[in-house]
Write a protein that holds these residues in place. Structure first.
Motif, PDB file in Angstrom:
ATOM      1  N   GLU A 159      80.806  42.161  69.755  1.00 59.68           N
ATOM      2  CA  GLU A 159      79.590  42.967  69.732  1.00 59.68           C
ATOM      3  C   GLU A 159      78.812  42.639  68.466  1.00 59.68           C
ATOM      4  OE1 GLU A 159      76.413  44.895  69.913  1.00 59.68           O
ATOM      5  OE2 GLU A 159      77.721  44.961  71.676  1.00 59.68           O
ATOM      6  N   MET A 160      77.528  42.252  68.620  1.00 63.94           N
ATOM      7  CA  MET A 160      76.749  41.830  67.460  1.00 63.94           C
ATOM      8  C   MET A 160      76.210  43.004  66.647  1.00 63.94           C
ATOM      9  SD  MET A 160      73.176  40.358  69.011  1.00 63.94           S
ATOM     10  CE  MET A 160      71.973  41.420  69.832  1.00 63.94           C
ATOM     11  N   ARG A 161      76.083  44.199  67.249  1.00 65.44           N
ATOM     12  CA  ARG A 161      75.644  45.362  66.474  1.00 65.44           C
ATOM     13  C   ARG A 161      76.778  45.771  65.536  1.00 65.44           C
ATOM     14  NH1 ARG A 161      75.214  49.679  70.024  1.00 65.44           N
ATOM     15  NH2 ARG A 161      76.303  48.430  71.577  1.00 65.44           N
ATOM     16  N   ARG A 162      76.461  45.890  64.250  1.00 63.63           N
ATOM     17  CA  ARG A 162      77.518  46.147  63.277  1.00 63.63           C
ATOM     18  C   ARG A 162      76.925  46.685  61.987  1.00 63.63           C
ATOM     19  NH1 ARG A 162      76.179  40.870  63.799  1.00 63.63           N
ATOM     20  NH2 ARG A 162      75.872  39.581  61.940  1.00 63.63           N
ATOM     21  N   MET A 163      77.795  47.106  61.088  1.00 65.66           N
ATOM     22  CA  MET A 163      77.386  47.570  59.769  1.00 65.66           C
ATOM     23  C   MET A 163      77.395  46.388  58.803  1.00 65.66           C
ATOM     24  SD  MET A 163      76.788  50.757  60.275  1.00 65.66           S
ATOM     25  CE  MET A 163      76.576  51.331  58.588  1.00 65.66           C
ATOM     26  N   VAL A 164      76.294  46.216  58.083  1.00 65.02           N
ATOM     27  CA  VAL A 164      76.183  45.158  57.081  1.00 65.02           C
ATOM     28  C   VAL A 164      75.720  45.791  55.771  1.00 65.02           C
ATOM     29  CG1 VAL A 164      75.047  42.995  56.440  1.00 65.02           C
ATOM     30  CG2 VAL A 164      75.636  43.430  58.845  1.00 65.02           C
ATOM     31  N   ASP A 165      76.543  45.681  54.739  1.00 70.69           N
ATOM     32  CA  ASP A 165      76.236  46.274  53.438  1.00 70.69           C
ATOM     33  C   ASP A 165      75.899  47.760  53.562  1.00 70.69           C
ATOM     34  OD1 ASP A 165      76.604  43.803  52.196  1.00 70.69           O
ATOM     35  OD2 ASP A 165      74.504  43.226  52.521  1.00 70.69           O
ATOM     36  N   GLY A 166      76.661  48.434  54.408  1.00 73.54           N
ATOM     37  CA  GLY A 166      76.490  49.868  54.562  1.00 73.54           C
ATOM     38  C   GLY A 166      75.332  50.296  55.449  1.00 73.54           C
ATOM     39  N   ARG A 167      74.640  49.327  56.051  1.00 69.47           N
ATOM     40  CA  ARG A 167      73.501  49.644  56.907  1.00 69.47           C
ATOM     41  C   ARG A 167      73.732  49.061  58.303  1.00 69.47           C
ATOM     42  NH1 ARG A 167      67.992  48.147  53.918  1.00 69.47           N
ATOM     43  NH2 ARG A 167      67.216  49.349  55.702  1.00 69.47           N
ATOM     44  N   PRO A 168      73.315  49.774  59.357  1.00 69.45           N
ATOM     45  CA  PRO A 168      73.530  49.280  60.718  1.00 69.45           C
ATOM     46  C   PRO A 168      72.595  48.129  61.068  1.00 69.45           C
ATOM     47  CG  PRO A 168      72.288  51.330  60.783  1.00 69.45           C
ATOM     48  CD  PRO A 168      72.682  51.110  59.343  1.00 69.45           C
ATOM     49  N   LEU A 169      73.152  47.068  61.639  1.00 71.07           N
ATOM     50  CA  LEU A 169      72.367  45.955  62.157  1.00 71.07           C
ATOM     51  C   LEU A 169      72.238  46.178  63.664  1.00 71.07           C
ATOM     52  CD1 LEU A 169      71.014  43.188  61.696  1.00 71.07           C
ATOM     53  CD2 LEU A 169      73.242  42.133  62.140  1.00 71.07           C
ATOM     54  N   LEU A 170      71.020  46.504  64.127  1.00 69.05           N
ATOM     55  CA  LEU A 170      70.802  46.953  65.497  1.00 69.05           C
ATOM     56  C   LEU A 170      69.833  46.035  66.237  1.00 69.05           C
ATOM     57  CD1 LEU A 170      70.347  50.756  64.706  1.00 69.05           C
ATOM     58  CD2 LEU A 170      72.457  49.608  65.408  1.00 69.05           C
TER      59      LEU A 170
END
Length: 459
Positions: free
Chosen positions: A31-42
Motif C-alpha cells: 500500500e503506497m499510502r503511508r506515514m512519512v516523517d510523521g505526516r500522511p502521504l495520501l
C-alpha cells in the motif's frame, strides 16, 4: 509454492490478500499510502492511510432479496468473503441498503490483516511489474493508481489505458441539520425509515436548480476533457441536461410522502447515516466538482441545511482503469502475462461491492494456481461470472466500467419470459438459477481446496 503479491490496500486488495492467505498462501500486501516523517502521504481523494477507506458513499447497495446487488453479495457470502462479513458486522441503519460505519469498517479490516500470520504488509509504492517465476501478482491499485505504476501497466497491456473521473458526495454534521424542516422515511416505506428527507416545493427547487447550474466549477480548465462515468455524474452536469433531470434522478420524490402533510414533495434530497453514532450524514447522489465556497452557498439552499456545517465537500478525482476486454481472461489474468491478475476498479468494475467481488475471485484464482491447480471460472449464470464476463468480453471500443445489474446476467429463455410477465418474478427466477449454479461451482472449488490442504500437510 508461489508467493502472492497484492498491490493496493483499498477494497479489492485486502479481500484478495485475506482470501489467498486463508487458502495457505504467503502474501505480501503493498500500500503506497503511508506515514512519512510523521505526516500522511495520501492520494488526492483519500483522507487516511487505513485499509478499505470508502472515499465516496458508505453504501454497498441494496439488500432487498432478488435484486442484482443482493445476489452478488449472497454469492460472496457463500464464498466466505472476508470484507462482506466485516461490512455486515459494521452495518448502520440504511433502509434496504447495506451501509457501513466507514471508520469501524476500516479498523476491522486492519485487525483481520494483522491477525493473519501469512500476510506481510509493506507500506511503499510499487512502480513496476517485473516478472518473478516464484511470484503471482494481483494488481488492485484502484482508481488512483500512481503515475509510475500506471505507465508500467500501460506499457504491459499494449492497449489503450483509459481514465475517467469519479466524484465524492458531501458530508454534513448531523447536529447542524434543522430537524423541524425534514422528516425520516424510506422510499415506499420499504425497510426502516433511516434516511433524512429534505423536501422541496417547486419554487424552492427552481431556486436551487438555478444556483446549481450557475455555480463556478473547481479548476474549470482541468475538467474540460474529463470523461465521467455515466452512473456517477456530478449533479451540476445532470442539472444541465434539463430542469427535471434531478427530479427523476438523485432528487426523485416518488415513494417519499411527507408524513406531516400527507403529500409527495416536488423534489427530495436524501441524507444517509455515515456511522452508527449518526453524528454525520452524506447527501445521497450529490457528488459534484464545484468550488467549496460555491458548494456551501448552493447546498444551504436545501431545506433543513440552511445552517449546515459540512464535514467534507464534494470532490472529483481521477479513476484509472484498463481496457479489460483486450487485456484479461476469464480468471482475471493478463492474457500475455498469466502471472498478473487485475482486481478492483482498475479492472473495469464499478462500485464497492463489485471491487470486493473481483478481489475475492482474484484471491481464489491466484491461490489455486499457487497450489498447482487450474481454477475453474465462475459460471456465466452467476452474478460473479456475469460481472467477469462483462469486463472480459464487452466491446472494447465501447467499454465503460460497470456495476452489477440484471442486464449483465444471462436472461431467462424466451419461452419462460413469455410465460412469466411479472418482472419481480423473473428476477427471482434469475437469482434462483444463479445461486444454484454458484453452489455447484463452489462445491467443486472446495473439493480442490481440500486437495490443496492435503498437499500442504504433506509438505
Amino acid at each position: 509454492m508461489k508467493k502472492i503479491r497484492v498491490i493496493g490496500g483499498g477494497l479489492a486488495g485486502p479481500e484478495a490478500a485475506l482470501t489467498a492467505a486463508a487458502l495457505g498462501c504467503e502474501v505480501e500486501l503493498y500500500e503506497m499510502r503511508r506515514m512519512v516523517d510523521g505526516r500522511p502521504l495520501l492520494t488526492p481523494a483519500h483522507q487516511t492511510t487505513e485499509f478499505g477507506e470508502l472515499v465516496c458513499s458508505n453504501s454497498l447497495k441494496s439488500e432487498s432479496p432478488n435484486t442484482a446487488p443482493w445476489l452478488l453479495k449472497q454469492e460472496m457470502r457463500r464464498a466466505g468473503s472476508k470484507l462482506i462479513a466485516l461490512a455486515d458486522a459494521t452495518a448502520v441503519p440504511a433502509g434496504h441498503a447495506l451501509a457501513v460505519d466507514r471508520v469501524e469498517f476500516s479498523r476491522l479490516i486492519a485487525e483481520a490483516i494483522d491477525a493473519e500470520p501469512r500476510i506481510k504488509v509493506i507500506r511503499e509504492e510499487v512502480t513496476e511489474l517485473g516478472e518473478d517465476p516464484d511470484v503471482l501478482t494481483i494488481v488492485a491499485s484502484g482508481p488512483l493508481t500512481s503515475d509510475a505504476l500506471s505507465k508500467d501497466i500501460a506499457r504491459l497491456t499494449g492497449a489503450e489505458h483509459l481514465a475517467f473521473y469519479d466524484s465524492i458526495s458531501p458530508i454534513v454534521d448531523a447536529e447542524t441539520i434543522d430537524m423541524d424542516r425534514v422528516y425520516f422515511a424510506a422510499r415506499w416505506d420499504k425497510g426502516t425509515a433511516d434516511y433524512i428527507n429534505c423536501p422541496m416545493t417547486r419554487e424552492e427547487y427552481d431556486v436551487f436548480l438555478n444556483a446549481l447550474v450557475t455555480a463556478e466549477a473547481a479548476e474549470a480548465k482541468e475538467w474540460e476533457k474529463a470523461e465521467y462515468f455515466e452512473g456517477c455524474l456530478p449533479i451540476e452536469i445532470l442539472a444541465r441536461r434539463g430542469p427535471d433531470t434531478l427530479r427523476f434522478g438523485p432528487m426523485k420524490p416518488v415513494g417519499l410522502r411527507d408524513p406531516r402533510t400527507g403529500k409527495t414533495p416536488w423534489a427530495v434530497v436524501q441524507l444517509r447515516k455515515e456511522n452508527l453514532r449518526a453524528d454525520s450524514y452524506n447527501l445521497v447522489g450529490f457528488q459534484n466538482h464545484l468550488k467549496y465556497g460555491e458548494q456551501a452557498k448552493v447546498l444551504r439552499l436545501i431545506p433543513g441545511l440552511e445552517n449546515a456545517k459540512f464535514l467534507r465537500y464534494g470532490q472529483i478525482h481521477r479513476n484509472t482503469y484498463i481496457s479489460s476486454p483486450q487485456v484479461l481472461d476469464d480468471r482475471l489474468r493478463m492474457k500475455t502475462r498469466p502471472d498478473l491478475f487485475f482486481a478492483g476498479q482498475i479492472s473495469g468494475v464499478e462500485g464497492y461491492t463489485e471491487s470486493i467481488a473481483s478481489g475475492l475471485l482474484a484471491g481464489l484464482y491466484a491461490a489455486a494456481i499457487a497450489h498447482g491447480q487450474e481454477p475453474v471460472a465462475t459460471p456465466r449464470q452467476t452474478a460473479l461470472g456475469s460481472l467477469v464476463n462483462y469486463i472480459t468480453r464487452a466491446d472494447s471500443k465501447q467499454f465503460q466500467p460497470a456495476n452489477i445489474t440484471f442486464d449483465l446476467l444471462v436472461p431467462l429463455e424466451e419461452e419462460t419470459r413469455k410465460k412469466v410477465r411479472d418482472k419481480k418474478e423473473r428476477h427471482r427466477m434469475v437469482c434462483e438459477r444463479a445461486l444454484e449454479a454458484f453452489d455447484g461451482w463452489w462445491a467443486e472449488f472446495k473439493t480442490q481446496e481440500s486437495l490443496w490442504r492435503i498437499l500442504l500437510q504433506e509438505r
